[in-house]
Write a protein that holds these residues in place. Structure first.
Motif, PDB file in Angstrom:
ATOM      1  N   TYR B  33       0.849  -1.186   0.000  1.00 33.89           N
ATOM      2  CA  TYR B  33       0.000   0.000   0.000  1.00 33.89           C
ATOM      3  C   TYR B  33       0.886   1.237   0.000  1.00 33.89           C
ATOM      4  O   TYR B  33       1.955   1.254   0.616  1.00 33.89           O
ATOM      5  CB  TYR B  33      -0.875   0.020   1.259  1.00 33.89           C
ATOM      6  CG  TYR B  33      -1.654  -1.262   1.477  1.00 33.89           C
ATOM      7  CD1 TYR B  33      -1.045  -2.379   2.039  1.00 33.89           C
ATOM      8  CD2 TYR B  33      -2.995  -1.348   1.122  1.00 33.89           C
ATOM      9  CE1 TYR B  33      -1.750  -3.552   2.229  1.00 33.89           C
ATOM     10  CE2 TYR B  33      -3.707  -2.522   1.322  1.00 33.89           C
ATOM     11  CZ  TYR B  33      -3.083  -3.618   1.871  1.00 33.89           C
ATOM     12  OH  TYR B  33      -3.787  -4.777   2.066  1.00 33.89           O
ATOM     13  N   TYR B  35       0.645   5.388   0.918  1.00 38.38           N
ATOM     14  CA  TYR B  35      -0.143   6.422   1.566  1.00 38.38           C
ATOM     15  C   TYR B  35       0.584   7.749   1.447  1.00 38.38           C
ATOM     16  O   TYR B  35       1.807   7.802   1.386  1.00 38.38           O
ATOM     17  CB  TYR B  35      -0.344   6.108   3.054  1.00 38.38           C
ATOM     18  CG  TYR B  35      -1.306   4.982   3.328  1.00 38.38           C
ATOM     19  CD1 TYR B  35      -0.866   3.660   3.344  1.00 38.38           C
ATOM     20  CD2 TYR B  35      -2.653   5.238   3.561  1.00 38.38           C
ATOM     21  CE1 TYR B  35      -1.746   2.631   3.579  1.00 38.38           C
ATOM     22  CE2 TYR B  35      -3.541   4.200   3.806  1.00 38.38           C
ATOM     23  CZ  TYR B  35      -3.082   2.909   3.811  1.00 38.38           C
ATOM     24  OH  TYR B  35      -3.964   1.889   4.057  1.00 38.38           O
ATOM     25  N   GLN B  37       0.852  11.566   3.422  1.00 37.17           N
ATOM     26  CA  GLN B  37       0.524  12.294   4.645  1.00 37.17           C
ATOM     27  C   GLN B  37       0.997  13.728   4.525  1.00 37.17           C
ATOM     28  O   GLN B  37       2.189  13.975   4.323  1.00 37.17           O
ATOM     29  CB  GLN B  37       1.164  11.625   5.871  1.00 37.17           C
ATOM     30  CG  GLN B  37       0.703  12.234   7.187  1.00 37.17           C
ATOM     31  CD  GLN B  37       1.246  11.495   8.391  1.00 37.17           C
ATOM     32  OE1 GLN B  37       2.382  11.036   8.395  1.00 37.17           O
ATOM     33  NE2 GLN B  37       0.426  11.366   9.430  1.00 37.17           N
ATOM     34  N   SER B  42      -3.785  13.218   8.595  1.00 37.61           N
ATOM     35  CA  SER B  42      -3.722  11.768   8.646  1.00 37.61           C
ATOM     36  C   SER B  42      -3.235  11.205   7.318  1.00 37.61           C
ATOM     37  O   SER B  42      -2.848  11.941   6.421  1.00 37.61           O
ATOM     38  CB  SER B  42      -5.097  11.212   9.000  1.00 37.61           C
ATOM     39  OG  SER B  42      -4.982   9.838   9.284  1.00 37.61           O
ATOM     40  N   LEU B  43      -3.273   9.902   7.219  1.00 39.04           N
ATOM     41  CA  LEU B  43      -2.780   9.225   6.030  1.00 39.04           C
ATOM     42  C   LEU B  43      -3.895   9.024   5.021  1.00 39.04           C
ATOM     43  O   LEU B  43      -4.976   8.547   5.363  1.00 39.04           O
ATOM     44  CB  LEU B  43      -2.167   7.871   6.399  1.00 39.04           C
ATOM     45  CG  LEU B  43      -0.809   7.931   7.076  1.00 39.04           C
ATOM     46  CD1 LEU B  43      -0.961   8.093   8.564  1.00 39.04           C
ATOM     47  CD2 LEU B  43      -0.010   6.677   6.755  1.00 39.04           C
ATOM     48  N   SER B  45      -4.971   7.135   1.556  1.00 41.46           N
ATOM     49  CA  SER B  45      -4.622   5.999   0.720  1.00 41.46           C
ATOM     50  C   SER B  45      -4.442   6.435  -0.729  1.00 41.46           C
ATOM     51  O   SER B  45      -5.277   7.151  -1.285  1.00 41.46           O
ATOM     52  CB  SER B  45      -5.721   4.936   0.803  1.00 41.46           C
ATOM     53  OG  SER B  45      -5.412   3.851  -0.040  1.00 41.46           O
ATOM     54  N   VAL B  48      -3.348   0.558  -3.768  1.00 41.81           N
ATOM     55  CA  VAL B  48      -3.352  -0.773  -3.179  1.00 41.81           C
ATOM     56  C   VAL B  48      -2.878  -1.731  -4.268  1.00 41.81           C
ATOM     57  O   VAL B  48      -3.491  -1.806  -5.338  1.00 41.81           O
ATOM     58  CB  VAL B  48      -4.763  -1.180  -2.699  1.00 41.81           C
ATOM     59  CG1 VAL B  48      -4.737  -2.563  -2.076  1.00 41.81           C
ATOM     60  CG2 VAL B  48      -5.298  -0.157  -1.697  1.00 41.81           C
ATOM     61  N   PHE B  88       4.369   7.148   2.447  1.00 42.87           N
ATOM     62  CA  PHE B  88       4.666   5.913   3.168  1.00 42.87           C
ATOM     63  C   PHE B  88       4.235   4.714   2.337  1.00 42.87           C
ATOM     64  O   PHE B  88       3.148   4.721   1.741  1.00 42.87           O
ATOM     65  CB  PHE B  88       3.903   5.842   4.498  1.00 42.87           C
ATOM     66  CG  PHE B  88       4.348   6.827   5.524  1.00 42.87           C
ATOM     67  CD1 PHE B  88       3.683   8.033   5.687  1.00 42.87           C
ATOM     68  CD2 PHE B  88       5.420   6.537   6.355  1.00 42.87           C
ATOM     69  CE1 PHE B  88       4.080   8.943   6.651  1.00 42.87           C
ATOM     70  CE2 PHE B  88       5.821   7.444   7.319  1.00 42.87           C
ATOM     71  CZ  PHE B  88       5.156   8.645   7.466  1.00 42.87           C
ATOM     72  N   PHE B 102       4.669  -0.321   8.255  1.00 37.74           N
ATOM     73  CA  PHE B 102       4.942   0.891   7.496  1.00 37.74           C
ATOM     74  C   PHE B 102       6.439   1.137   7.348  1.00 37.74           C
ATOM     75  O   PHE B 102       7.228   0.826   8.233  1.00 37.74           O
ATOM     76  CB  PHE B 102       4.312   2.103   8.186  1.00 37.74           C
ATOM     77  CG  PHE B 102       2.832   2.211   7.957  1.00 37.74           C
ATOM     78  CD1 PHE B 102       1.950   1.462   8.707  1.00 37.74           C
ATOM     79  CD2 PHE B 102       2.332   3.069   6.992  1.00 37.74           C
ATOM     80  CE1 PHE B 102       0.583   1.558   8.490  1.00 37.74           C
ATOM     81  CE2 PHE B 102       0.964   3.173   6.769  1.00 37.74           C
ATOM     82  CZ  PHE B 102       0.093   2.409   7.514  1.00 37.74           C
TER      83      PHE B 102
END
Lengths: 115, 112
Positions: B33, B35, B37, B42-43, B45, B48, B88, B102
């Motif tokens: 995944y 992400y 930030q 927050s993270l 998405s 995937v 990330f 992570f």
């Protein structure tokens, strides 16, 4: 709700105080995760719930950390006798699946500062 | 010990340039995944990736997964300032209690 909601967004505690952080996941999401993110670091796993069952708590750093999700929805992360090293952002995430690690949806986090 | 390593940790690039962020992981997984930030947020998405050879693209970002090499890449094409953020990667496992591990993150700054 539309997204993962966490409260409080900011918490300042004196060393030794107990704190409780709340997470309200996306409605219908079975899986719920808690992560700890220190400044400048990636999130680190704390614990995982599937409905009300806490299936993995291997990431909790000490017995001062406790998490619950009694009705399979809202979860609370409790930290007893806070220490300075507990200062971090605590992130909650939820996911639909139970059969494997599906996509995580994160809340905005609760920033804890221990003085 | 399971490790997820990203490089570079910090990246400063000019607008219009291309670059690739790398994510290596130590234990076999077929779920990767990415992400994003933003500071104080927050993270979010981004991608995937669920199988070897998976490639996904969204705007100026493209992610790929090579499970045999245990490597994922996030390629940035013709960077713009709005892409400035920390990125990330995370590796998913079911055999360790449905955990996500992570990476340390890559802080990207795009300079006008």
């Amino acid at each position: 709700g539309a997204g993962v909601s966490q409260s409080p967004r900011y918490k300042v505690a004196k060393r030794g105080q107990d704190v409780a952080l709340r997470c309200d996941p996306i409605s219908g999401h079975v899986s719920l995760f808690w992560y700890q993110q220190a400044l400048g670091q990636g999130p680190e796993f704390l614990t995982y719930f599937q409905n009300e069952a806490q299936l993995d708590k291997s990431g909790l750093p000490s017995d001062r950390f406790f998490a619950e999700r009694p009705e399979g929805s809202v979860s609370t992360l409790k930290i007893q006798r806070t220490q300075q090293e507990d200062s971090a952002v605590y992130l909650c995430a939820s996911s639909t699946g139970t059969g494997g690690p599906g996509e995580l949806f994160f809340g905005e986090g609760s920033r804890l500062t221990v003085l | 010990e399971l490790k997820v390593e990203q490089n570079p940790l910090f990246l400063s690039m000019q607008e219009g340039k291309n670059y690739t962020i790398y994510c290596n992981y130590s234990t076999t997984s077929d779920r990767l995944y990415w992400y994003r930030q933003d500071p104080g947020k927050s993270l979010e998405s981004l991608f995937v990736l669920l199988s070897n050879g998976a490639v996904k693209q969204e705007g100026r970002l493209m992610a790929s997964l090579d499970t045999k090499a245990r490597l994922s890449t996030l390629h940035i094409t013709a960077a713009v300032h709005d892409l400035s953020a920390t990125y990330f990667c995370a590796v998913g496992y079911t055999n360790t209690g449905n955990q996500f591990y992570f990476g340390t993150g890559t802080s990207l700054t795009v300079i006008p």
